[in-house]
Design an enzyme around this catalytic site. Structure first.
Site, PDB file in Angstrom:
ATOM      1  N   HIS A 146     -24.551  19.987 -54.510  1.00 62.91           N
ATOM      2  CA  HIS A 146     -24.090  20.604 -55.755  1.00 62.91           C
ATOM      3  C   HIS A 146     -23.140  21.749 -55.427  1.00 62.91           C
ATOM      4  O   HIS A 146     -23.440  22.624 -54.617  1.00 62.91           O
ATOM      5  CB  HIS A 146     -25.277  21.136 -56.556  1.00 62.91           C
ATOM      6  CG  HIS A 146     -24.878  21.821 -57.826  1.00 62.91           C
ATOM      7  ND1 HIS A 146     -24.387  21.146 -58.915  1.00 62.91           N
ATOM      8  CD2 HIS A 146     -24.886  23.135 -58.169  1.00 62.91           C
ATOM      9  CE1 HIS A 146     -24.110  22.005 -59.879  1.00 62.91           C
ATOM     10  NE2 HIS A 146     -24.409  23.220 -59.448  1.00 62.91           N
ATOM     11  N   LYS A 167     -18.895  29.335 -60.478  1.00 62.12           N
ATOM     12  CA  LYS A 167     -18.291  28.512 -59.415  1.00 62.12           C
ATOM     13  C   LYS A 167     -17.096  27.719 -59.938  1.00 62.12           C
ATOM     14  O   LYS A 167     -16.038  27.654 -59.296  1.00 62.12           O
ATOM     15  CB  LYS A 167     -19.337  27.558 -58.837  1.00 62.12           C
ATOM     16  CG  LYS A 167     -20.492  28.239 -58.127  1.00 62.12           C
ATOM     17  CD  LYS A 167     -21.424  27.255 -57.480  1.00 62.12           C
ATOM     18  CE  LYS A 167     -22.177  26.422 -58.488  1.00 62.12           C
ATOM     19  NZ  LYS A 167     -23.114  27.197 -59.305  1.00 62.12           N
ATOM     20  N   ASP A 185     -19.172  19.943 -59.249  1.00 63.15           N
ATOM     21  CA  ASP A 185     -20.563  19.725 -59.626  1.00 63.15           C
ATOM     22  C   ASP A 185     -21.320  18.862 -58.620  1.00 63.15           C
ATOM     23  O   ASP A 185     -22.283  19.302 -58.022  1.00 63.15           O
ATOM     24  CB  ASP A 185     -20.670  19.127 -61.032  1.00 63.15           C
ATOM     25  CG  ASP A 185     -22.106  19.105 -61.521  1.00 63.15           C
ATOM     26  OD1 ASP A 185     -22.773  20.152 -61.419  1.00 63.15           O
ATOM     27  OD2 ASP A 185     -22.569  18.051 -61.981  1.00 63.15           O
ATOM     28  N   ARG A 252     -25.242  42.948 -43.696  1.00 60.63           N
ATOM     29  CA  ARG A 252     -23.887  43.295 -44.125  1.00 60.63           C
ATOM     30  C   ARG A 252     -22.852  42.800 -43.115  1.00 60.63           C
ATOM     31  O   ARG A 252     -21.804  42.270 -43.477  1.00 60.63           O
ATOM     32  CB  ARG A 252     -23.776  44.812 -44.296  1.00 60.63           C
ATOM     33  CG  ARG A 252     -22.371  45.240 -44.703  1.00 60.63           C
ATOM     34  CD  ARG A 252     -22.321  46.702 -45.060  1.00 60.63           C
ATOM     35  NE  ARG A 252     -20.961  47.102 -45.416  1.00 60.63           N
ATOM     36  CZ  ARG A 252     -20.636  48.310 -45.854  1.00 60.63           C
ATOM     37  NH1 ARG A 252     -21.570  49.234 -46.009  1.00 60.63           N
ATOM     38  NH2 ARG A 252     -19.383  48.593 -46.147  1.00 60.63           N
TER      39      ARG A 252
END
Length: 318
Positions: A146, A167, A185, A252
């Site tokens: 997906h 997205k 999708d 990070r």
């Protein structure tokens, strides 16, 4: 999951035009198929087709000029034995290439054993290349993922993330910046060799992008032919996360590049935090450019670490 079925009839019809071949023997064996165990164990299409070889059974055996010469270059009894041994290989198909004529004994053997034999004027090397490419794709491990799969700056990039993070909107922004859509999708992924994942769009969703509030957009009709791609090789996964997820689950500055396993192949991955006011499209393109450098062997983070180490050594030497 790897599919394990392709019949002689399906193979013949698939390349009737490209290879211009004819079915010359074994017409009653149209449903003859590849051995399922061999298909399951094969690492690529190269394992399923090749020149005539008595130590590689259960694969498509190609008979070119040299192979036909070998079958007929001995005493009559030896020639019969050489041809008879082909039956023990249990090939799904024999292909006669290089515009060769099959010996009568070979045709008779194929009829008795019900082994399909095709004949083509194309070179044996060309036939092998074509069939290996087809069988590699047909029998490839595959899955569905997906996300939005795109061609960004020439790199195959999968955009993933939780629902509602934008997205598809990000995909639309990237398309407007000159990049190309492969699939939205639902993305079909295939491992075409030991290190390569290829992705394409399911036929039902081709050229379509769904944007909340607008609906389905036909990207090809709106932006033109150059805005869509038929397939791309997956090189990077861009994962979108919320701020709290980034702070909880990710460093990070990760010391080692992140990767994600896709069908047994590690794929580079970057994580981008989604918050109001950030230009995510620019960040994605920057991540892609950085990945291109990494694929060329240039690691900016490692170069920074090395620069920092040299600076510390210089300070300690004073």
């Amino acid at each position: 999951m790897k599919p394990n079925v392709v019949s002689a009839d399906a193979l013949f019809e698939e390349f009737r035009g490209p290879l211009k071949w004819e079915w010359v023997a074994g017409l009653g064996a149209s449903e003859r198929r590849f051995d399922e165990v061999v298909v399951r164990l094969a690492s690529s299409g190269a394992d399923l087709v090749g020149y005539l070889n008595y130590i590689h059974p259960y694969r498509v055996q190609i008979l070119g000029e040299r192979e036909i010469a070998y079958l007929g270059s001995a005493s009559p009894d030896d020639c019969k034995r050489r041809i008879a041994r082909i039956v023990t290989l249990e090939p799904p198909v024999l292909v006669l290439a290089d515009n060769q004529t099959a010996p009568d004994a070979l045709v008779s053997m194929c009829e008795r054993a019900q082994i399909p034999m095709f004949s083509t004027q194309e070179s044996a090397a060309f036939v092998i290349d074509v069939l290996r490419a087809y069988l590699s794709k047909h029998f490839a491990d595959r899955t569905t993922m997906h996300g939005v799969f795109m061609d960004i700056l020439g790199l195959g990039v999968m955009i993933t993330g939780e629902s509602g993070l934008g997205k598809s909107e990000l995909g639309l922004e990237l398309i407007s910046r000159g990049n190309g859509l492969v699939a939205d999708d639902s993305v079909d992924l295939f491992r075409i060799n030991q290190t390569t994942i290829e992705g394409k769009c399911p036929e039902l969703l081709q050229n379509l992008l769904e944007v909340r509030g607008i609906g389905l957009l036909d990207i090809r009709a709106i932006f033109g032919e150059t805005a869509v791609r038929r397939k791309m090789r997956l090189k990077l996964i861009v994962h979108l996360v919320r701020k709290e997820t980034l702070e909880r689950d990710y460093e990070r500055l990760p010391y080692e590049p992140l990767t994600q396993d896709v069908l047994g192949v590690p794929v580079l991955k970057v994580v981008i935090q989604v918050v109001a006011g950030r230009n995510i499209a620019v960040l994605v393109e920057a991540a892609v450019r950085n990945t291109i450098l990494q694929l060329r062997g240039i690691d900016t983070y490692q170069e920074f670490v090395e620069r920092h180490r040299r600076a510390m050594e210089h300070d300690n030497g004073r």
